[in-house]
Every structure is written in structure tokens, then in C-alpha cells.
Motif scaffolding. Structure first.
Motif, short mmCIF file in Angstrom:
data_model
loop_
_atom_site.label_atom_id
_atom_site.label_comp_id
_atom_site.label_asym_id
_atom_site.label_seq_id
_atom_site.Cartn_x
_atom_site.Cartn_y
_atom_site.Cartn_z
N LYS A 202 0.36 -7.77 15.44
CA LYS A 202 -0.45 -8.86 16.01
C LYS A 202 -1.42 -8.36 17.08
O LYS A 202 -1.94 -9.15 17.86
CB LYS A 202 0.44 -9.97 16.61
N ARG A 203 -1.68 -7.07 17.09
CA ARG A 203 -2.61 -6.49 18.06
C ARG A 203 -4.04 -6.56 17.53
O ARG A 203 -4.27 -6.50 16.32
CB ARG A 203 -2.27 -5.02 18.33
N GLU A 204 -5.00 -6.66 18.45
CA GLU A 204 -6.40 -6.56 18.08
C GLU A 204 -6.78 -5.08 18.01
O GLU A 204 -6.60 -4.34 18.98
CB GLU A 204 -7.29 -7.28 19.11
N LEU A 205 -7.27 -4.65 16.86
CA LEU A 205 -7.56 -3.24 16.63
C LEU A 205 -9.00 -3.06 16.17
O LEU A 205 -9.56 -3.92 15.48
CB LEU A 205 -6.62 -2.67 15.56
N LEU A 206 -9.59 -1.94 16.55
CA LEU A 206 -10.91 -1.58 16.06
C LEU A 206 -10.83 -1.25 14.58
O LEU A 206 -9.93 -0.54 14.13
CB LEU A 206 -11.45 -0.37 16.82
N GLY A 207 -11.78 -1.76 13.80
CA GLY A 207 -11.81 -1.45 12.38
C GLY A 207 -12.83 -2.30 11.66
O GLY A 207 -12.95 -3.50 11.93
N THR A 208 -13.57 -1.69 10.75
CA THR A 208 -14.59 -2.40 9.99
C THR A 208 -14.02 -2.83 8.65
O THR A 208 -13.15 -2.15 8.09
CB THR A 208 -15.81 -1.49 9.78
N TYR A 209 -14.53 -3.92 8.11
CA TYR A 209 -14.00 -4.49 6.88
C TYR A 209 -15.10 -5.26 6.16
O TYR A 209 -16.23 -5.42 6.67
CB TYR A 209 -12.83 -5.42 7.17
N VAL A 210 -14.77 -5.72 4.96
CA VAL A 210 -15.68 -6.53 4.16
C VAL A 210 -15.03 -7.88 3.93
O VAL A 210 -13.83 -7.94 3.58
CB VAL A 210 -16.00 -5.85 2.82
N ARG A 211 -15.77 -8.95 4.13
CA ARG A 211 -15.23 -10.29 3.89
C ARG A 211 -15.40 -10.67 2.43
O ARG A 211 -16.48 -10.56 1.87
CB ARG A 211 -15.93 -11.33 4.77
N GLN A 212 -14.31 -11.09 1.83
CA GLN A 212 -14.33 -11.61 0.46
C GLN A 212 -13.67 -12.98 0.48
O GLN A 212 -12.44 -13.09 0.44
CB GLN A 212 -13.61 -10.65 -0.49
N GLY A 213 -14.51 -14.01 0.59
CA GLY A 213 -13.98 -15.36 0.75
C GLY A 213 -13.35 -15.51 2.11
O GLY A 213 -13.96 -15.21 3.14
N SER A 214 -12.12 -15.94 2.13
CA SER A 214 -11.39 -16.12 3.39
C SER A 214 -10.63 -14.87 3.80
O SER A 214 -10.00 -14.85 4.85
CB SER A 214 -10.42 -17.30 3.28
N GLU A 215 -10.68 -13.83 2.99
CA GLU A 215 -9.92 -12.61 3.26
C GLU A 215 -10.83 -11.51 3.78
O GLU A 215 -12.04 -11.50 3.52
CB GLU A 215 -9.20 -12.13 2.00
N ILE A 216 -10.22 -10.58 4.53
CA ILE A 216 -10.93 -9.36 4.92
C ILE A 216 -10.33 -8.20 4.14
O ILE A 216 -9.11 -8.09 4.00
CB ILE A 216 -10.85 -9.12 6.44
N VAL A 217 -11.19 -7.35 3.60
CA VAL A 217 -10.77 -6.26 2.72
C VAL A 217 -11.25 -4.95 3.32
O VAL A 217 -12.40 -4.85 3.79
CB VAL A 217 -11.37 -6.45 1.30
N PRO A 218 -10.41 -3.91 3.33
CA PRO A 218 -10.86 -2.60 3.81
C PRO A 218 -12.11 -2.14 3.07
O PRO A 218 -12.25 -2.38 1.86
CB PRO A 218 -9.66 -1.69 3.51
N VAL A 219 -13.01 -1.48 3.78
CA VAL A 219 -14.28 -1.07 3.20
C VAL A 219 -14.05 -0.16 1.99
O VAL A 219 -14.70 -0.32 0.95
CB VAL A 219 -15.14 -0.36 4.25
N GLY A 220 -13.14 0.79 2.10
CA GLY A 220 -12.89 1.71 1.00
C GLY A 220 -12.39 1.01 -0.25
O GLY A 220 -12.81 1.32 -1.37
N GLU A 221 -11.50 0.05 -0.07
CA GLU A 221 -10.97 -0.71 -1.20
C GLU A 221 -12.08 -1.55 -1.84
O GLU A 221 -12.17 -1.65 -3.08
CB GLU A 221 -9.82 -1.60 -0.74
N ALA A 222 -12.93 -2.16 -1.01
CA ALA A 222 -14.02 -2.98 -1.53
C ALA A 222 -15.02 -2.12 -2.32
O ALA A 222 -15.51 -2.54 -3.38
CB ALA A 222 -14.72 -3.69 -0.38
#
Length: 426
Positions: free
Chosen positions: A351-371
Motif C-alpha cells: 500500500k506504499r506510493e512508489l515511483l513507476g511509469t505505466y500505461v492506462r488500459q480502461g480502469s487498470e494500470i499496466v506495466p509499460v513492458g507488458e503493454a
């Protein structure tokens, strides 16, 4: 005071009795302090002197005390209990198979980190040995890579200093065999086995804590970009692929008065020296010597296959299980992008706030590499924030670092040069 015939009168205590009382009070206070210290996990690591003849010498050890002081006297046959050498002050971190303490080196007064790793399962042994092999294989030091002072193997109440590639040590070879065979061979649960790492202490926390607790500072961002790329170039030059670069594993030292980054946690790292170039598989293991050293080999020619790392920092090819050291470049791109724009997510477990970039797919956030793996033609929106002050040079650099095809990414040495250029120009 005493009461006699209804009146108070002073009673003088004999000098010897008063002295005795003071002694008792002092001892009681000392015992109380010891109990409090024990409750706060304050322990002393006692030094043991052992012959340095590469023999498999085991020395008696208290449950949480082991040798750190080793003599060069080859004729010494027995262990000698010496004065305490390290004093554990407090627990500063805990993982699934280990715990980290802040400690004091009694001889110098310097603060150090003591990392205790439990080797009670083959997967834990593999992680512990990977960290030992990586750090012990480095023949030179780098300001931005955490330093290993020494490592001690504790098993069944006995202690032995770990030497890199010591093939005459039965205990060391048993650990290697456990890692290779993937089965428990060190004994029964009542015979615990631990590896203790003595490392430099970083008082500034990790990159997450440092960045998110301060206001944005362009000068600090530039410095951190240069330090990070310098550290990765150093590791790749020494044939080490980290495989788990993320803000959690980047520590901050402030001993010099300004923040110095330290890449740490090499449990998933791979020392690639000793493998033949091309087509090599991560399922191969280095010899008991662990490989290492700067052999001027191209670390990007070594193919790895174990899918490991942290989701938000894994390159597309890591998700497929066939990758090279260029995966570290992708992870570094995610870290720098998140650091510059302060992009964060909430970790589901901590439940910690962490640095990290992601891609939004609808209501979900997906790791950039997976996207990118699912859609290789996807265009990343860099910068992500509309009010970003990111320069065109940094933007182009991040796009190249996060390229879907690893061959389109700069290697660590090209990256170091480009980061130096864009940070000077910005």
C-alpha cells in the motif's frame, strides 16, 4: 528516615553500606538496560580469529554472533573469542527471506548495514549466492554501487568467512550444490543456515523515499541520471546484469553532504563471465568461483531466460523469457521517466506510493513492458504530464531506452555518454 517514639530522626547509613547500595542500584540499572536493549534487538557480533589457510574451519558461535576478524596466522588452529566488533542497533528492513540491521563497527565507529539472509530453501540459497557472487566478483569499487565489506556463513552454531571461489570450503560448496540441484542438502530445520553480509550503510533511505519527500529539483534529477547510468555502465563492464533495477533497490548515502545513489540488492543479478557468447541460457550457473571480473566481453551477447524482476520495470522481452543486459536499460528508462515527472502508483501489497511509469488500459494500470509486448506499435506519450519541462533531448533519450526492440536501445556505455550530453544541455 526512621520513626522512634513518635518522632522522626535521621539515620546515617554507614559508608560501606551506602557504597554497597550504589553498587546494587547500578547493577539493577544495568540489568534493566540490558533487558531493554534485548527487547530492541540490540545484539553484539563477536569477533573470532581463525587461521586464513583456506581450510574448511568452523568455529563456535553464539546464536546471533559470528566471526568478522580473521588472522593471517596460518599456524593458528583454534578460535579465540575477542572483543565485540559490530553492534547491531536496530532493524531497518525486512524481506521474505532476510532482514537488514543498522550496526556500528566498534573499531572505527563507522555505521554499517548487516544483512542476514536465511538459506533454508534452495531458492533462498540461489538469491543469497547471486548477491555474493556479483558483489565479490567486483575487483574495483564504484561510488554508485553498494560496497560489500565481508560475508560470513553461519550454520548449526558455526561460522566461516566466505571467500569468493573457495573450492576447498565444504560449507561453500554445499551452498553451491544446493543452488544447482534445487534441493535441500544442508541438513534439517534445526540446523539453521544463514549468510551475513556486512555492507556500507545508506542513511538516506531508497529513491522512492528521497524523491517523494522533497520538492522537485532539476539539479538533483540531472545528478541522479548521471549517477544511475554510471553505475549500470560499471556493472555491465564487469559482466553483471542486475535484472531488478527499481527505486526500492537504489539507496541514498548522504555522508559527503550531498546525495549519492547506491545500486543495491543483487539477489536476482547474473554474473555473465565464464559463459560462451551467443545462445547461452540463464539456467546455466557459474562455477563455484562465481566468474566475474572485467574481461572486456560484450555483456549484451549473453542471453538470459529466467523471467524475473518487478512487473513495472520489466522489459517486453523479459516477459517472454529471452533477453540480454539491454533489459537493465529499459528498467532504467522507467525509473528516470518516473523520477523526472514524479509518476507513482500504489503497490497492492504494501500500500506504499512508489515511483513507476505505466500505461492506462480502461480502469487498470499496466506495466509499460507488458503493454508494449501486447502492442509493439504502441506510442508512449513522453512526457506524460502536460506541464512537463522535459527537454527534447531527454524525451528522445527515454524513447530510445524504452524501445520495444532491444537492439534499438543504447547500450550502457552509449547511454552514459548521451545522459552526460542531455543533462549538460538542459
Amino acid at each position: 528516615m526512621d520513626i522512634c517514639n513518635g518522632r522522626r530522626r535521621n539515620i546515617r547509613t554507614p559508608r560501606s553500606l551506602r557504597a554497597f547500595k550504589r553498587l546494587v542500584e547500578a547493577q539493577n540499572a544495568k540489568m534493566k538496560t540490558k533487558r531493554e536493549v534485548k527487547q530492541e534487538v540490540v545484539k553484539v557480533l563477536r569477533a573470532l580469529v581463525v587461521g586464513n589457510n583456506n581450510e574448511d574451519i568452523d568455529v563456535p558461535m553464539e546464536e546471533d554472533c559470528f566471526s568478522m576478524n580473521f588472522s593471517k596466522n596460518e599456524n593458528l588452529e583454534h578460535a579465540i573469542v575477542m572483543a565485540p566488533r559490530y553492534n547491531l542497533l536496530r532493524e531497518v528492513g525486512r524481506g521474505s527471506y532476510g532482514v537488514v540491521f543498522e550496526a556500528i563497527a566498534m573499531r572505527t565507529g563507522a555505521r554499517v548495514a548487516v544483512k542476514k539472509l536465511q538459506c533454508n530453501a534452495p531458492e533462498n540459497v540461489e538469491l543469497a549466492l547471486a548477491e555474493f557472487w556479483a558483489l565479490a566478483s567486483l575487483e574495483t569499487k564504484h561510488e554508485n554501487v553498494v560496497q560489500l565489506e565481508e560475508c560470513v556463513l553461519q550454520r548449526n552454531g558455526m561460522a566461516q568467512k566466505m571467500s569468493h571461489g573457495n573450492k576447498r570450503s565444504k560449507q561453500y560448496l554445499r551452498l553451491v550444490e544446493t543452488s544447482l540441484k534445487g534441493e535441500r542438502i544442508l541438513g534439517y530445520p534445526e540446523e539453521p543456515c544463514y549468510l551475513w553480509f556486512i555492507m556500507e550503510f545508506c542513511e538516506g533511505g531508497d529513491l522512492n523515499q528521497y524523491i517523494l519527500s522533497r520538492r522537485p529539483d532539476p539539479r538533483t534529477n540531472k545528478s541522479f541520471m548521471r549517477q544511475l547510468t554510471s553505475a549500470v555502465a560499471f556493472l555491465h563492464k564487469n559482466n553483471i546484469v542486475h535484472r531488478d533495477l527499481k527505486p526500492d533497490n537504489i539507496l541514498i548515502s548522504q555522508k559527503s553532504g550531498f546525495p549519492v545513489l547506491k545500486v543495491a540488492d543483487f539477489g536476482l543479478s547474473k554474473v555473465c563471465a565464464g559463459f560462451g557468447a551467443g545462445g547461452n541460457d540463464d539456467d546455466e550457473h557459474p562455477t563455484a568461483g562465481g566468474g566475474g571480473g572485467s574481461n572486456n566481453k560484450n555483456v549484451n551477447k549473453f542471453w538470459l531466460s529466467s523471467t524475473c524482476g518487478s512487473d513495472f520495470f520489466m522489459a517486453p522481452e523479459v516477459w517472454e523469457g529471452h533477453y540480454t543486459a539491454k533489459a537493465d536499460i529499459f528498467a532504467l528508462g522507467i525509473i528516470i521517466w518516473a523520477m523526472l515527472e514524479r509518476i507513482t502508483f500504489i503497490d497492492a501489497e504494501s500500500k506504499r506510493e512508489l515511483l513507476g511509469t505505466y500505461v492506462r488500459q480502461g480502469s487498470e494500470i499496466v506495466p509499460v513492458g507488458e503493454a508494449l509486448l501486447g502492442n509493439p506499435k504502441m506510442v508512449l506519450h513522453i512526457p506524460q504530464k502536460t506541464r512537463s519541462t522535459m527537454s527534447e533531448g531527454v524525451k528522445k533519450l527515454l524513447q530510445d531506452m524504452l524501445a520495444v526492440n532491444p537492439q534499438d536501445r543504447p547500450d550502457a556505455f552509449q547511454l552514459e555518454e548521451r545522459v552526460d550530453q542531455v543533462t549538460r544541455a538542459a
